[in-house]
Design an enzyme around this catalytic site. Structure first.
Site, short mmCIF file in Angstrom:
data_model
loop_
_atom_site.label_atom_id
_atom_site.label_comp_id
_atom_site.label_asym_id
_atom_site.label_seq_id
_atom_site.Cartn_x
_atom_site.Cartn_y
_atom_site.Cartn_z
N ASP A 83 0.74 -1.09 0.22
CA ASP A 83 0.11 0.12 0.00
C ASP A 83 1.05 1.37 0.02
O ASP A 83 2.02 1.31 0.40
CB ASP A 83 -0.96 -0.26 1.09
CG ASP A 83 -2.16 0.90 1.44
OD1 ASP A 83 -2.57 1.15 0.02
OD2 ASP A 83 -2.47 1.54 2.08
N GLU A 84 0.42 2.26 -0.58
CA GLU A 84 1.31 3.47 -0.45
C GLU A 84 2.47 3.53 -1.27
O GLU A 84 3.53 4.05 -0.68
CB GLU A 84 1.25 4.20 0.85
CG GLU A 84 -0.16 4.36 1.57
CD GLU A 84 -0.82 5.65 1.04
OE1 GLU A 84 -0.24 6.37 0.16
OE2 GLU A 84 -1.76 5.81 1.69
N GLN A 86 4.11 4.69 -3.35
CA GLN A 86 4.84 5.83 -3.97
C GLN A 86 6.04 6.28 -2.96
O GLN A 86 6.79 7.07 -3.43
CB GLN A 86 3.92 6.74 -4.14
CG GLN A 86 3.11 7.71 -3.11
CD GLN A 86 2.10 7.00 -2.57
OE1 GLN A 86 1.56 5.86 -3.10
NE2 GLN A 86 1.32 7.64 -1.77
N CYS A 144 -16.00 17.44 -12.80
CA CYS A 144 -16.69 17.28 -14.07
C CYS A 144 -16.59 15.76 -14.43
O CYS A 144 -16.25 15.02 -13.47
CB CYS A 144 -15.63 17.98 -15.18
SG CYS A 144 -14.00 17.39 -15.60
#
Ligand SMILES: [Zn+2]
Length: 199
Positions: A83-84, A86, A144
């Site tokens: 996990d995580e 990065q 959007c």
């Protein structure tokens, strides 16, 4: 040969939920899974792997920046889930790459591709370079219908363009946005314009 996977997405793209579902499926089949997380600080509960859906698990291994991994410690596992990812050092990503060869365990890394300034995290960069399979976990922009590709950092509710890459324990939040919204909101905020941000 086992594979190294990088499953990337913005904040709120349900990466951790995906990780926990994969862990659940492996364990249901009686297989051995190791849950890994980078060790960023010593905060209480740092070993928690928590999804915004409310599901959570405890990490089996916390890896800090300077650590190196011994492939022998991964012998007998069926899968490693990170996990995580990065936040891991590039050298640790290289260790995981080796673990997929010997002892030959698949490693699935989940993480952000880029930071709040749209720049690659070092760990994500090394994963982009070394992974066998790169898969996007998608979510739409907060404002959007386009796909979110950026993480907008809000400090006291204001879009931020400058600051450290990692702000631990700071009272900031992140919003998944498309590039057009990231560019518009950070440009206007940096000119001192009041940008209203709905969360
Ligand atoms: Zn948008």
């Amino acid at each position: 040969m086992a594979k190294l996977y990088f499953r990337y997405g913005t904040m709120d793209s349900a990466k951790t939920l995906n990780l926990l579902a994969v862990a659940h499926n492996y364990r249901k089949q009686g297989k051995r899974v190791l849950l890994v997380k980078p060790k960023l600080d010593d905060r209480f509960g740092a070993e928690r792997i928590a999804s915004r859906s409310g599901l959570e698990a405890t990490a089996d291994l916390l890896v800090d920046g300077a650590a190196r991994l011994d492939p022998a410690d991964f012998e007998g596992l069926d899968c490693v889930l990170v996990d995580e990812a990065q936040f891991l050092a590039p050298a640790v990503i290289e260790d995981f790459r080796r673990i997929t060869i010997k002892p030959g365990v698949p490693v699935i890394c989940y993480g952000l591709r880029t930071d709040f300034q749209t720049r690659l995290f070092p760990g994500a960069q090394r994963l982009m370079e070394l992974a066998d399979a790169i898969e996007e976990v998608k979510v739409t922009c907060q404002y959007c219908g386009r796909k979110a590709t950026c993480n907008l950092r809000l400090v006291d509710g204001v879009p931020a363009l400058i600051g450290p890459q990692v702000m631990l324990g700071a009272d900031d939040t992140y919003v998944p946005v498309c590039w057009a919204h990231w560019d518009d909101m950070t440009s206007r905020a940096s000119k001192g314009e009041r940008v209203s941000v709905a969360r």
